[in-house]
Design a protein around this motif. Structure first.
Motif, PDB file in Angstrom:
ATOM      1  N   GLY A   1       0.812  -1.207   0.000  1.00  0.00           N
ATOM      2  CA  GLY A   1       0.000   0.000   0.000  1.00  0.00           C
ATOM      3  C   GLY A   1       0.844   1.255   0.000  1.00  0.00           C
ATOM      4  O   GLY A   1       2.066   1.223   0.154  1.00  0.00           O
ATOM      5  N   ALA A   2       0.172   2.377  -0.177  1.00  0.00           N
ATOM      6  CA  ALA A   2       0.840   3.676  -0.172  1.00  0.00           C
ATOM      7  C   ALA A   2      -0.170   4.737   0.246  1.00  0.00           C
ATOM      8  O   ALA A   2      -1.359   4.617  -0.055  1.00  0.00           O
ATOM      9  N   PRO A   3       0.277   5.769   0.974  1.00  0.00           N
ATOM     10  CA  PRO A   3      -0.657   6.833   1.369  1.00  0.00           C
ATOM     11  C   PRO A   3      -1.247   7.509   0.139  1.00  0.00           C
ATOM     12  O   PRO A   3      -0.563   7.705  -0.873  1.00  0.00           O
ATOM     13  N   LYS A   4      -2.513   7.827   0.217  1.00  0.00           N
ATOM     14  CA  LYS A   4      -3.140   8.535  -0.899  1.00  0.00           C
ATOM     15  C   LYS A   4      -2.608   9.963  -0.958  1.00  0.00           C
ATOM     16  O   LYS A   4      -2.526  10.634   0.064  1.00  0.00           O
ATOM     17  N   PRO A   5      -2.246  10.417  -2.152  1.00  0.00           N
ATOM     18  CA  PRO A   5      -1.730  11.792  -2.258  1.00  0.00           C
ATOM     19  C   PRO A   5      -2.808  12.807  -1.895  1.00  0.00           C
ATOM     20  O   PRO A   5      -3.979  12.636  -2.239  1.00  0.00           O
ATOM     21  N   LYS A   6      -2.403  13.825  -1.179  1.00  0.00           N
ATOM     22  CA  LYS A   6      -3.347  14.863  -0.820  1.00  0.00           C
ATOM     23  C   LYS A   6      -3.646  15.723  -2.043  1.00  0.00           C
ATOM     24  O   LYS A   6      -2.736  16.098  -2.780  1.00  0.00           O
ATOM     25  N   PRO A   7      -4.937  16.000  -2.308  1.00  0.00           N
ATOM     26  CA  PRO A   7      -5.273  16.800  -3.495  1.00  0.00           C
ATOM     27  C   PRO A   7      -4.722  18.214  -3.409  1.00  0.00           C
ATOM     28  O   PRO A   7      -4.702  18.824  -2.336  1.00  0.00           O
ATOM     29  N   GLU A   8      -4.226  18.680  -4.532  1.00  0.00           N
ATOM     30  CA  GLU A   8      -3.727  20.052  -4.580  1.00  0.00           C
ATOM     31  C   GLU A   8      -4.885  21.027  -4.521  1.00  0.00           C
ATOM     32  O   GLU A   8      -6.027  20.700  -4.845  1.00  0.00           O
ATOM     33  N   ALA A   9      -4.591  22.220  -4.106  1.00  0.00           N
ATOM     34  CA  ALA A   9      -5.636  23.246  -3.995  1.00  0.00           C
ATOM     35  C   ALA A   9      -6.287  23.463  -5.354  1.00  0.00           C
ATOM     36  O   ALA A   9      -5.605  23.652  -6.359  1.00  0.00           O
ATOM     37  N   GLY A  10      -7.608  23.397  -5.381  1.00  0.00           N
ATOM     38  CA  GLY A  10      -8.363  23.615  -6.614  1.00  0.00           C
ATOM     39  C   GLY A  10      -8.466  22.397  -7.489  1.00  0.00           C
ATOM     40  O   GLY A  10      -9.153  22.422  -8.513  1.00  0.00           O
ATOM     41  N   ALA A  11      -7.777  21.314  -7.107  1.00  0.00           N
ATOM     42  CA  ALA A  11      -7.833  20.095  -7.930  1.00  0.00           C
ATOM     43  C   ALA A  11      -9.156  19.385  -7.726  1.00  0.00           C
ATOM     44  O   ALA A  11      -9.814  19.515  -6.697  1.00  0.00           O
ATOM     45  N   LYS A  12      -9.542  18.636  -8.741  1.00  0.00           N
ATOM     46  CA  LYS A  12     -10.777  17.858  -8.642  1.00  0.00           C
ATOM     47  C   LYS A  12     -10.609  16.740  -7.624  1.00  0.00           C
ATOM     48  O   LYS A  12      -9.520  16.222  -7.413  1.00  0.00           O
ATOM     49  N   GLY A  13     -11.701  16.383  -6.991  1.00  0.00           N
ATOM     50  CA  GLY A  13     -11.679  15.274  -6.050  1.00  0.00           C
ATOM     51  C   GLY A  13     -11.698  13.945  -6.796  1.00  0.00           C
ATOM     52  O   GLY A  13     -11.574  13.901  -8.017  1.00  0.00           O
ATOM     53  N   PRO A  14     -11.842  12.851  -6.064  1.00  0.00           N
ATOM     54  CA  PRO A  14     -11.909  11.527  -6.709  1.00  0.00           C
ATOM     55  C   PRO A  14     -13.010  11.482  -7.758  1.00  0.00           C
ATOM     56  O   PRO A  14     -14.020  12.168  -7.662  1.00  0.00           O
ATOM     57  N   LYS A  15     -12.823  10.638  -8.755  1.00  0.00           N
ATOM     58  CA  LYS A  15     -13.750  10.583  -9.879  1.00  0.00           C
ATOM     59  C   LYS A  15     -15.161  10.172  -9.471  1.00  0.00           C
ATOM     60  O   LYS A  15     -16.143  10.587 -10.092  1.00  0.00           O
ATOM     61  N   LEU A  16     -15.259   9.345  -8.455  1.00  0.00           N
ATOM     62  CA  LEU A  16     -16.573   8.856  -8.041  1.00  0.00           C
ATOM     63  C   LEU A  16     -16.963   9.420  -6.680  1.00  0.00           C
ATOM     64  O   LEU A  16     -17.518   8.726  -5.830  1.00  0.00           O
ATOM     65  N   ALA A  17     -16.660  10.681  -6.479  1.00  0.00           N
ATOM     66  CA  ALA A  17     -17.040  11.351  -5.235  1.00  0.00           C
ATOM     67  C   ALA A  17     -17.984  12.502  -5.541  1.00  0.00           C
ATOM     68  O   ALA A  17     -17.958  13.101  -6.621  1.00  0.00           O
ATOM     69  N   LYS A  18     -18.844  12.797  -4.585  1.00  0.00           N
ATOM     70  CA  LYS A  18     -19.755  13.934  -4.708  1.00  0.00           C
ATOM     71  C   LYS A  18     -18.984  15.227  -4.450  1.00  0.00           C
ATOM     72  O   LYS A  18     -17.864  15.196  -3.920  1.00  0.00           O
ATOM     73  N   PRO A  19     -19.558  16.374  -4.798  1.00  0.00           N
ATOM     74  CA  PRO A  19     -18.885  17.648  -4.516  1.00  0.00           C
ATOM     75  C   PRO A  19     -18.517  17.805  -3.052  1.00  0.00           C
ATOM     76  O   PRO A  19     -17.525  18.442  -2.702  1.00  0.00           O
ATOM     77  N   SER A  20     -19.313  17.179  -2.163  1.00  0.00           N
ATOM     78  CA  SER A  20     -19.052  17.269  -0.731  1.00  0.00           C
ATOM     79  C   SER A  20     -17.877  16.401  -0.308  1.00  0.00           C
ATOM     80  O   SER A  20     -17.401  16.482   0.826  1.00  0.00           O
ATOM     81  N   GLY A  21     -17.419  15.553  -1.228  1.00  0.00           N
ATOM     82  CA  GLY A  21     -16.341  14.624  -0.901  1.00  0.00           C
ATOM     83  C   GLY A  21     -16.819  13.247  -0.526  1.00  0.00           C
ATOM     84  O   GLY A  21     -16.028  12.301  -0.443  1.00  0.00           O
ATOM     85  N   GLU A  22     -18.131  13.115  -0.291  1.00  0.00           N
ATOM     86  CA  GLU A  22     -18.674  11.799   0.038  1.00  0.00           C
ATOM     87  C   GLU A  22     -18.619  10.893  -1.190  1.00  0.00           C
ATOM     88  O   GLU A  22     -18.763  11.351  -2.318  1.00  0.00           O
ATOM     89  N   PRO A  23     -18.424   9.589  -0.964  1.00  0.00           N
ATOM     90  CA  PRO A  23     -18.352   8.665  -2.114  1.00  0.00           C
ATOM     91  C   PRO A  23     -19.716   8.458  -2.753  1.00  0.00           C
ATOM     92  O   PRO A  23     -20.745   8.444  -2.067  1.00  0.00           O
TER      93      PRO A  23
END
Length: 702
Positions: free
Chosen positions: A600-622
């Motif tokens: 495993g590897a730590p998930k990279p922290k998103p850069e400021a203004g970057a899009k969240g995960p592809k299958l996440a809601k705007p709130s960040g919820e999956p």
């Protein structure tokens, strides 16, 4: 046989049998749920293995009755525990076992629904002129004719595509090479009658092989053999055709018979054909089943008229104008020759009776589960007892209570083992299921689980026989040892004696393939590494949740009981067990890490203004995503197992679910009209095809 709710017999009691009717409830029988996550995981693994063996090999791992019952219990457990299935047992025609092929079927080759008795009675009442056919236990094929000449025959496969077997079915009894005129298709069952089964087993014996377990397995094994050894031993019975798609079923069958085909209906005795109504026909067929000369485990009821069939329509996996009725399991008397013990994958003591071999409903039964120590003692079952063996309700054969009146005079009560038969350490008796906590005692089960496609490292080609051979030669003591094997060790591996008494080795070609698979396995995601350790409460679902929560094996090993308990669905009790087992597995994990296995590897922290995960809601919820049906149309998904698709969803920030509900955000569905599609429509849930879903992941826009 029972025909109505008012006239039912206990399931499993043979007509004219010498045993008294019994309908007692035994531990583990019935739908209900499993006692633990590991039991559920084992049941899914067993069902998938049995489905693959049924579709692809001559090995019978469980009967249809056993499989249907196990599948129902798996579904019941999943519904009761909110489990998102990491398998396609409920969706695919082959229940996760069928392999596709190089021939595309003109229309999907579906299976039949096998509802309960009440549903069959209701179907017969709604369709009093339904016709009956025997449910032949064989192998479904589709045969295409052009200008009246056979041009292609293919196995059912996954329902959409199947293996080309044209040259292997030429000359089969009941399947003419030339028949009539025009272009049409005939579908039916390739089967082995009793007479030819005996001849086939004689061929097997001459080659130094074990006889086929039953006729169905014989068909699969014979069809896979392409050297002509079994030529002339198959039979064919048609059950559908496109010769005149506007004609009624019986008219089409009559036309086929006039052209030289054998039809399933033509195999019925006159007593069945003369029956007054569908249920009377089922009763008449049940009375004749032992004398038909071929293996038949049920009856099929079909609507006859083309107009009514069109009105009823098709389901996603089965037509709505036909159902299959399963006859109650047959019982046969036999004797308990010994009571044997084994330590399972997670250290559980399993007990089974070795029986005097007896044929039960077309299959030879030699062993039967005896559940747990408490049940065995309460039943007062002893070596030498006469019992009634049956093939129903559970994953392996069962026996009813012993006949005390036939018990030998020198019979002695059975005594459970005082210590583990393998390591001589005391059992953990805190639950009904006794356990041995010595890891080495369950190496075989652990290795088989660790290399499996659905739960573990997906090391193709490393089956149980090879795993056991590695264990016997002390080359593998735990899962980490797999990654230290050499190609020479594998190629020279002793796989037993040949038919002439020589030594059979695995060979260089197989060794090279397995070594490549082992190397590929090092890159499997962390959740599969966790699951492959075979720790309690770390099956596929919790393996993914643990990997998602802690991201690295190092973080997981450092987690406290409280931190583990905070993972969805785990809680304090399971967390304590997982924590303890992680400590015990530290040497194994260290060896895996040193071998280069992904930790495993730590998930990279998103850069400021970057899009969240592809299958996440705007709130960040999956996003909650449900995938149903085939994904073969989407190349990026087609190569993945059901577990692989769910892993892909969660790797992209989503939450994989197995059922459609108000909380579902997206349904990926390849076929309109399925039950999940209908429910999603009713709830206003977004529906996309597998191709559209694959494009969403590529574009990063959900």
């Amino acid at each position: 046989m029972s025909l109505s709710p008012q006239n039912r017999q206990p399931v499993g009691v043979p007509v004219g049998g010498q045993f008294a009717a019994t309908n007692h409830a035994e531990p583990g029988i019935g739908l209900g749920t499993f006692a633990s996550t590991e039991e559920y995981d084992a049941a899914v693994t067993n069902a998938l293995s049995a489905a693959r063996a049924y579709e692809r090999t001559d090995i019978e791992e469980m009967t249809d009755t056993d499989f249907d019952r196990l599948l129902a219990k798996i579904a019941s457990h999943e519904a009761a525990n909110g489990i998102q299935p990491a398998h396609d047992l409920h969706d695919s025609v082959g229940h996760g076992g069928a392999a596709g092929g190089d021939v595309e079927h003109a229309t999907m080759m579906k299976s039949l629904d096998k509802p309960g008795e009440d549903a069959v009675i209701e179907f017969a009442a709604k369709h009093p002129k339904a016709v009956i056919e025997p449910k032949i236990d064989g192998l479904a094929i589709s045969v295409k004719y052009e200008d009246g000449r056979m041009v292609r025959a293919a196995r059912r496969g996954d329902g959409y595509t199947g293996e080309d077997v044209t040259d292997r079915v030429r000359g089969v009894d009941g399947l003419p090479e030339m028949a009539g005129e025009g272009d049409y298709e005939v579908r039916g069952e390739l089967y082995l009658n009793d007479e030819n089964k005996a001849k086939a087993n004689a061929v097997r014996a001459a080659a130094g092989k074990e006889p086929f377990a039953n006729a169905r397995n014989g068909v699969a094994g014979m069809l896979n053999k392409q050297d002509g050894s079994y030529k002339g031993l198959f039979s064919f019975a048609a059950y559908s055709t496109t010769i005149d798609e506007k004609a009624d079923h019986l008219d089409n069958m009559e036309q086929l018979e006039g052209m030289g085909f054998t039809t399933a209906r033509s195999l019925l005795p006159q007593s069945v054909l003369d029956a007054a109504d569908p249920m009377a026909a089922i009763a008449a067929l049940g009375a004749e089943r032992k004398d038909l000369g071929f293996l038949m485990d049920g009856a099929v009821l079909k609507v006859n008229t083309a107009a009514e069939r069109a009105e009823l329509g098709e389901g996603s996996r089965a037509p709505k104008w036909a159902v299959a009725y399963k006859y109650p399991a047959v019982e046969e008397p036999t004797v308990i020759e010994d009571i044997e013990f084994n330590i399972g994958k997670t250290g559980r003591l399993s007990i089974r009776a070795r029986l005097t071999p007896v044929e039960v409903d077309g299959s030879v039964v030699e062993y039967a589960s005896l559940h747990n120590v408490g049940h065995l003692q309460a039943a007062d079952m002893r070596i030498g007892d006469t019992v009634s063996a049956f093939r129903a309700n559970d994953v392996i054969p069962q026996v009813h209570l012993p006949r005390a009146d036939l018990r030998p005079e020198d019979s002695q009560p059975w005594q459970p083992p005082a210590v583990c038969p393998q390591c001589s350490e005391p059992f953990d008796k805190s639950t009904e299921l006794w356990r041995c906590h010595t890891p080495e005692c369950s190496v075989s089960g652990r290795i088989a689980y660790a290399v499996s496609r659905d739960a573990g490292f997906d090391i193709e080609g490393l089956g149980s026989s090879i795993g056991d051979a590695l264990i016997e030669k002390d080359l593998v003591k735990d899962v980490s040892d797999l990654f230290y094997l050499t190609e020479d060790q594998l190629s020279d591996l002793d796989m037993g004696a040949t038919s002439t008494g020589g030594t059979r080795t695995l060979g260089q070609k197989n060794a090279t393939k397995i070594m490549a698979e082992i190397e590929k396995a090092k890159a499997q995601p962390l959740n599969r590494v966790i699951t492959s350790l075979s720790m309690r409460f770390t099956g596929r679902t919790f393996g993914r949740r643990l990997a998602s929560q802690f991201e690295t094996m190092e973080a997981l090993q450092a987690a406290t009981v409280s931190q583990l308990a905070n993972v969805e669905g785990i809680g304090e009790k399971k967390a304590a067990v997982i924590h303890e087992q992680l400590k015990k597995n530290e040497p194994v994990i260290a060896k895996l890490r040193a071998a280069g296995v992904n930790m495993g590897a730590p998930k990279p922290k998103p850069e400021a203004g970057a899009k969240g995960p592809k299958l996440a809601k705007p709130s960040g919820e999956p996003l909650s995503v449900v995938v149903t049906g085939s994904v073969k149309g989407a190349p990026t998904l087609a190569s993945l197992s059901r577990s692989g698709v769910q892993e892909l969803i969660e790797a992209n920030g989503g939450k994989a679910s197995g059922s459609v509900s108000k909380t579902t955000d997206l349904l990926v569905c390849s076929e309109d009209g399925s039950s999940k599609w209908v429910k999603a429509k009713e709830l206003g849930i977004r529906i996309v095809t597998p191709e559209e879903f694959a494009q969403m992941l590529e574009d990063g826009e959900a």
